[in-house]
Design an enzyme around this catalytic site. Structure first.
Site, PDB file in Angstrom:
ATOM      1  N   ASN A 113      36.737  21.249  -9.549  1.00  0.00           N
ATOM      2  CA  ASN A 113      36.131  22.404  -9.040  1.00  0.00           C
ATOM      3  C   ASN A 113      34.500  22.779  -9.704  1.00  0.00           C
ATOM      4  O   ASN A 113      33.927  23.609  -9.082  1.00  0.00           O
ATOM      5  CB  ASN A 113      36.910  23.715  -9.548  1.00  0.00           C
ATOM      6  N   THR A 163      28.759 -11.987   3.367  1.00  0.00           N
ATOM      7  CA  THR A 163      29.397 -10.958   4.398  1.00  0.00           C
ATOM      8  C   THR A 163      29.038 -11.600   5.595  1.00  0.00           C
ATOM      9  O   THR A 163      27.994 -11.809   5.838  1.00  0.00           O
ATOM     10  CB  THR A 163      28.697  -9.426   4.233  1.00  0.00           C
ATOM     11  N   LYS A 165      27.782 -11.291   9.303  1.00  0.00           N
ATOM     12  CA  LYS A 165      26.971 -10.347  10.079  1.00  0.00           C
ATOM     13  C   LYS A 165      26.869 -10.832  11.454  1.00  0.00           C
ATOM     14  O   LYS A 165      26.945 -12.293  11.397  1.00  0.00           O
ATOM     15  CB  LYS A 165      25.558 -10.248   9.465  1.00  0.00           C
ATOM     16  N   LYS A 191      33.369 -12.697   3.906  1.00  0.00           N
ATOM     17  CA  LYS A 191      34.063 -11.180   3.642  1.00  0.00           C
ATOM     18  C   LYS A 191      33.647 -10.287   4.872  1.00  0.00           C
ATOM     19  O   LYS A 191      32.749 -10.373   5.544  1.00  0.00           O
ATOM     20  CB  LYS A 191      32.891 -10.467   2.517  1.00  0.00           C
ATOM     21  N   GLU A 194      32.261  -3.881   5.153  1.00  0.00           N
ATOM     22  CA  GLU A 194      33.183  -2.653   4.741  1.00  0.00           C
ATOM     23  C   GLU A 194      33.558  -1.741   6.044  1.00  0.00           C
ATOM     24  O   GLU A 194      34.493  -1.187   6.130  1.00  0.00           O
ATOM     25  CB  GLU A 194      32.493  -1.642   3.902  1.00  0.00           C
ATOM     26  N   HIS A 284      35.432  -2.965  -2.031  1.00  0.00           N
ATOM     27  CA  HIS A 284      33.817  -2.279  -1.520  1.00  0.00           C
ATOM     28  C   HIS A 284      33.625  -0.791  -2.213  1.00  0.00           C
ATOM     29  O   HIS A 284      34.567  -0.180  -2.040  1.00  0.00           O
ATOM     30  CB  HIS A 284      33.725  -2.661  -0.181  1.00  0.00           C
ATOM     31  N   SER A 369      25.485  -7.831  -4.466  1.00  0.00           N
ATOM     32  CA  SER A 369      25.341  -7.917  -2.983  1.00  0.00           C
ATOM     33  C   SER A 369      24.530  -7.092  -2.405  1.00  0.00           C
ATOM     34  O   SER A 369      24.239  -5.733  -3.154  1.00  0.00           O
ATOM     35  CB  SER A 369      26.727  -7.669  -2.304  1.00  0.00           C
TER      36      SER A 369
END
Length: 459
Positions: A113, A163, A165, A191, A194, A284, A369
């Site tokens: 809070n 990763t 791509k 990988k 994410e 991740h 990374s």
């Protein structure tokens, strides 16, 4: 009436500079920027109160419990050098305020809070000291660094990842093919990005099957153990567990989770499953910059890293120091050590506000990374040491000859750096030279060096 109602002055009860912290207290360091005219002690005390037992007024039920035993206390205020209106407020919380083994409850209590408080312009949680008594209520990482090395049979060097791509748009068959090429070329891991979960163009089950095939084929051909971080992150905890269970049935070594978007509760469940079933867990940190990027408001990443070590994960992304994402060297190394070591001394120059004893909680491998390529290899091996995972996404797949040669280039560069270090050479000063020598006997590396020789992300 036995007590006076109305808004109260927090400073009276919650600022206690004479308090001696207990070994069992959870200690927090907040960077508080009070509104003009609000003294720092009042701001610090307000943070202590509202994040523990306090409410804005005195209530009848205060008489039914012992505030002295349960209240948060602001036990120290120090000005921040070079900043006018900011102070570091130290707050101690009694351990009884927290549920055992729940990172979720710890955060709800400490940062739930107070960040919307009117008396503060901004507030940032810089560090937490987790007492040994509380650490011991957590399972922590499913396996940790040593067990992972034993499972993979890889010692004395950082691990290499990549990763896949383009992160979104490949079909499962083509995705598996990209995985195979990278692993076959010499990487240890590939990988899922994410944001690869289970989208219309590639459903999770198809991806898992094709990636498992790629892993086993590459393993058979190279004689090394390979892995692919299968992203189990999903819209519900049940679906996430279903994916993790399917990964285990395929016999693959590792799964992955986005711990901030997925949430600590889901993450801790997954970590427990991974330990019980021999799966490694790659974490991740998607969404972290929303929380940790502002210098004066939010939560510093070192706190999120500590929380992950408690919740559980074997790898976590932690910046590069050299690539496209920001991170200052000493500060980054500070939380990298918090992830890996058993005991970390207080060291303000590295941003570590408290001495942290993890007792026997396993360590987490930091993952570098983001925008790194072969020319960074000497710096990365120097900065991160052996216990790390170096991840080259575009730095592998961007190779002019394709994925496998890109993987070869990275592996050759890594082995050259490790060998140079064993020979006693200085990676920091001779890095470029070491890479250049290796290009003589590796055409793949030579081609990679040519592509990336000019690239820098400088802003």
């Amino acid at each position: 009436v036995g007590f006076k109602a109305g808004x109260k002055d927090y400073k009276l009860t919650x600022x206690t500079p004479e308090y001696e912290t207990k070994d069992t207290d959870i200690l927090a360091a907040f960077r508080x920027s009070p509104q003009p005219g609000v003294p720092p002690e009042e701001a610090g005390a307000a943070v202590a109160a509202x994040s523990s037992t306090g409410t804005w007024t005195t209530v009848w039920t205060d008489g039914x419990t012992s505030l002295x035993r349960y209240k948060g206390r602001c036990y120290g205020i120090e000005p921040v050098v070079g900043e006018e209106n900011x102070x570091i407020x130290y707050v101690x919380y009694p351990l009884d305020l927290f549920e055992e083994g729940s990172v979720t409850n710890m955060f709800t209590s400490i940062v739930g809070n107070v960040f919307g408080f009117k008396a503060l312009r901004a507030l940032r949680l810089e560090d937490l000291r987790i007492p040994v008594a509380y650490v011991k209520t957590f399972q922590g990482p499913p396996h940790g660094i040593q067990v992972e090395r034993d499972k993979l049979n890889k010692y004395g060097r950082p691990l290499l990842g990549c990763t896949i791509k383009p992160k979104l748009g490949l079909s499962a068959x083509n995705y598996g093919r990209a995985v195979y090429e990278c692993l076959r070329g010499g990487l240890d891991f590939t990988k899922d990005d994410e944001n690869v979960n289970s989208q219309p163009f590639m459903r999770w089950r198809d991806r898992f099957l094709f990636c498992a095939e790629a892993i086993y084929k590459a393993q058979a051909e190279t004689g090394e153990i390979k892995g692919h971080y299968l992203n189990a992150t999903a819209g519900t905890c049940e679906e996430m567990m279903k994916r993790a269970i399917f990964a285990r049935e395929l016999g693959v070594p590792i799964v992955m989770h986005d711990y901030l978007t997925g949430g600590f509760t889901a993450n801790t469940s997954l970590a427990h499953y991974c330990r019980d079933n021999g799966l490694l867990l790659h974490i991740h940190r998607a969404m972290h910059a929303v929380i940790d990027r502002q210098k004066n408001h939010g939560i510093h990443f070192r706190v999120l890293a500590k929380a992950l070590r408690m919740s559980g994960g074997d790898h976590i992304h932690s910046g590069t120091v050299v690539g496209k994402l920001e991170g200052e060297r000493d500060i980054t190394l500070g939380f990298v050590d918090l992830l890996r070591d058993d005991f970390i001394e207080k060291d303000r120059s590295r941003g570590i506000y408290f001495t942290q004893d993890w007792v026997s909680l396993p360590g987490v491998l930091p993952v570098a990374s983001g925008g790194i390529h072969v020319w960074h290899m000497p710096a990365l091996t120097e900065i991160f040491g052996d216990d790390s995972v170096l991840q080259f996404g575009g730095g592998t797949l961007g190779h002019p000859w394709g994925n496998a040669p890109g993987a070869v280039a990275n592996r050759v560069a890594l082995e050259a750096c490790v060998q140079a270090r064993i020979e006693g050479r200085d990676l920091a000063s001779e890095g470029n030279e070491i890479i250049r020598e290796a290009t003589k006997w590796s055409p793949e590396l030579a081609a990679a060096c040519e592509v990336w020789k000019e690239i820098k992300f400088e802003f």
